[in-house]
Write a protein that holds these residues in place. Structure first.
Motif, short mmCIF file in Angstrom:
data_model
loop_
_atom_site.label_atom_id
_atom_site.label_comp_id
_atom_site.label_asym_id
_atom_site.label_seq_id
_atom_site.Cartn_x
_atom_site.Cartn_y
_atom_site.Cartn_z
N TYR A 291 21.64 2.77 -20.83
CA TYR A 291 22.49 3.83 -20.33
C TYR A 291 21.68 5.10 -20.08
O TYR A 291 21.82 5.76 -19.05
CB TYR A 291 23.61 4.15 -21.32
N PHE B 232 28.49 14.59 -14.15
CA PHE B 232 29.43 15.00 -15.18
C PHE B 232 30.05 16.36 -14.97
O PHE B 232 30.35 17.07 -15.92
CB PHE B 232 28.76 14.97 -16.55
N LEU C 256 14.63 -3.50 -8.44
CA LEU C 256 15.10 -2.36 -7.66
C LEU C 256 14.38 -2.32 -6.32
O LEU C 256 13.25 -2.77 -6.21
CB LEU C 256 14.83 -1.06 -8.42
N GLU D 169 19.77 5.68 -16.92
CA GLU D 169 20.53 5.96 -15.71
C GLU D 169 20.73 7.45 -15.48
O GLU D 169 20.95 7.88 -14.37
CB GLU D 169 21.91 5.30 -15.79
N TYR D 170 20.73 8.22 -16.54
CA TYR D 170 21.07 9.63 -16.32
C TYR D 170 20.18 10.62 -17.08
O TYR D 170 20.54 11.78 -17.21
CB TYR D 170 22.54 9.88 -16.64
N MET E 134 19.02 15.82 -18.63
CA MET E 134 20.08 14.97 -18.07
C MET E 134 20.27 15.24 -16.60
O MET E 134 20.08 16.36 -16.13
CB MET E 134 21.40 15.24 -18.78
#
Lengths: 237, 237
Positions: free
Chosen positions: A152, A231, A185, A155-156, A227
């Motif tokens: 996870y 969001f 990818l 990804e960010y 980050m």
DNA sequence: ACAAAAGTGTTAATTTTACACCCATGG
DNA sequence: CCATGGGTGTAAAATTAACACTTTTGT
């Protein structure tokens, strides 16, 4: 110092103990690997387990994690990455006693980082995630949880800075993503994306490979967690 | 049962204690509110604090969280939402002793849910997030962390199911998002998004408001945590 | 000149944003 | 018929996805 309540004091002899377990990941030989120790003491003597141990009364949990990792494996998390993962508290997860364990996710770059057993660890070594031995306690669950969290985070966030050398090529970086995510990818899209995120910046240096075209070297713009600016749902109307 | 190591046994009298603190959020009066208790015992007697208490030797941490919440506030987390947040372990966070606290995030719908003091709590009541009193221990930090986590979760999960009644209108749902995120959203875009995510489905029922047009009622398709299917970068090339 | 690996651009599809008016009800 | 709040569609912009050839180097 005020006393604890009488009700709790009576249970004093069976209080839960607090330990920490560290999932230290690194990329080695094109694989995601984790450091395990071979337990010197019962329970599970001779079995492989995560490095870890009890939290001392005058240290933070983070400190205990770093200390135990160093004692049992010789590895130090310096400018790397250490993050609290989750606290595992099943009643019978340790057959000796009630032990609650605060698990940590740690990342480092693994080339030339060889653990050595010490303290309660008869041995310490890297294992590829795909070929783990049978593990003591609930440590297989903890590793699975850590892996999910790492995926996870890729990804960010820019946490990969902790798993790569200071200078690296974009193919190296892509390889790192692919190894951890377990998926291939697209090269062009990957580059566009990672560059537009601003996580990395190019150097005026190139590799000198034995075969093929030299690759440009890059570095992370920040070697601390950043980050993606996702969001924030948009306002309006 | 195997014994603990001699080295650790010697520190037995000063082992860290394990507690849990619960951040229970609900939407009330168009505000995000949290349940606090007024402490009956020192330290911080008379001050407001999160409900919580020590983990007993034979219960999981989750169980301790639910039990302490019930004892101190009368609130029960049944079909609602309870998630472990983070474990706070600063050495001097509790002046009595070394206490490590596993914090939880709990969500419920707050209409008609009135806490009552009990156990170590002289009083228990809801406070709006925007007007918290001074808090005991590091509980202000814990609430801030919980709020951040809740906001992130709103972006990629359906956790709001726990904070709304079984049937609700889309304006209600949007209001809930806006209240928690602290930002206004576009009505049309919000609807398109939430419907396309598949989190909610319409009923053949409408409100009967005193003023204005009736609104259709909806329900969550699942009243359990579901994540958006993000987080899978694409392959190719 | 060949093998090996690095590097590069365009188009289509999808998702996100911005934005304003009509609808149903009660008084 | 007015006030109140609910409900709807479309076009532009941004992002993501698909996809293949050229460049640089060593042998």
């Amino acid at each position: 110092m005020p006393k604890l309540s009488a009700a709790y004091a009576t249970t004093t002899l069976q209080r839960p103990l607090v330990a920490t377990d560290i999932v230290l990941f690194a990329l080695r030989d094109d694989a995601l690997q984790v450091v395990l120790i071979r337990r010197a003491m019962p329970p599970f003597a001779g079995k492989w387990a995560l490095p870890g141990g009890f939290v001392l009364p005058d240290e933070t949990i983070d400190h205990a994690a770093k200390r135990e990792l160093a004692e049992e494996t010789g590895m130090r998390i310096a400018g790397e990455y250490l993050e609290q993962l989750y606290t595992f508290g099943e009643v019978r997860r340790d057959p000796r006693a009630r032990v609650i364990s605060v698990a940590y996710l740690a990342l480092m770059h693994g080339e030339g980082a060889e653990p050595r057993g010490g303290s309660d660890a008869a041995d310490a070594t890297w294992f590829a995630i795909g070929s783990l031995p049978q593990l003591a306690f609930d440590h297989a669950d903890i590793i699975a949880y850590a892996l999910q969290r790492l995926r996870y985070k890729l990804e960010y966030t820019n946490v990969l800075y902790a798993m790569l050398p200071e200078h690296f090529t974009l193919p190296d970086l892509q390889q790192a993503y692919e190894t951890i995510m377990g998926a291939a990818l697209d090269k062009r899209n990957f580059r566009k994306k990672i560059i537009s995120l601003g996580f990395v910046k190019p150097l005026q240096r190139w590799t000198q490979p034995e075969k093929g075209r030299p690759a440009q070297l890059w570095k992370f713009t920040k070697r601390e967690p950043v980050m993606v600016k996702t969001f924030v749902t948009k306002a309006g109307g």
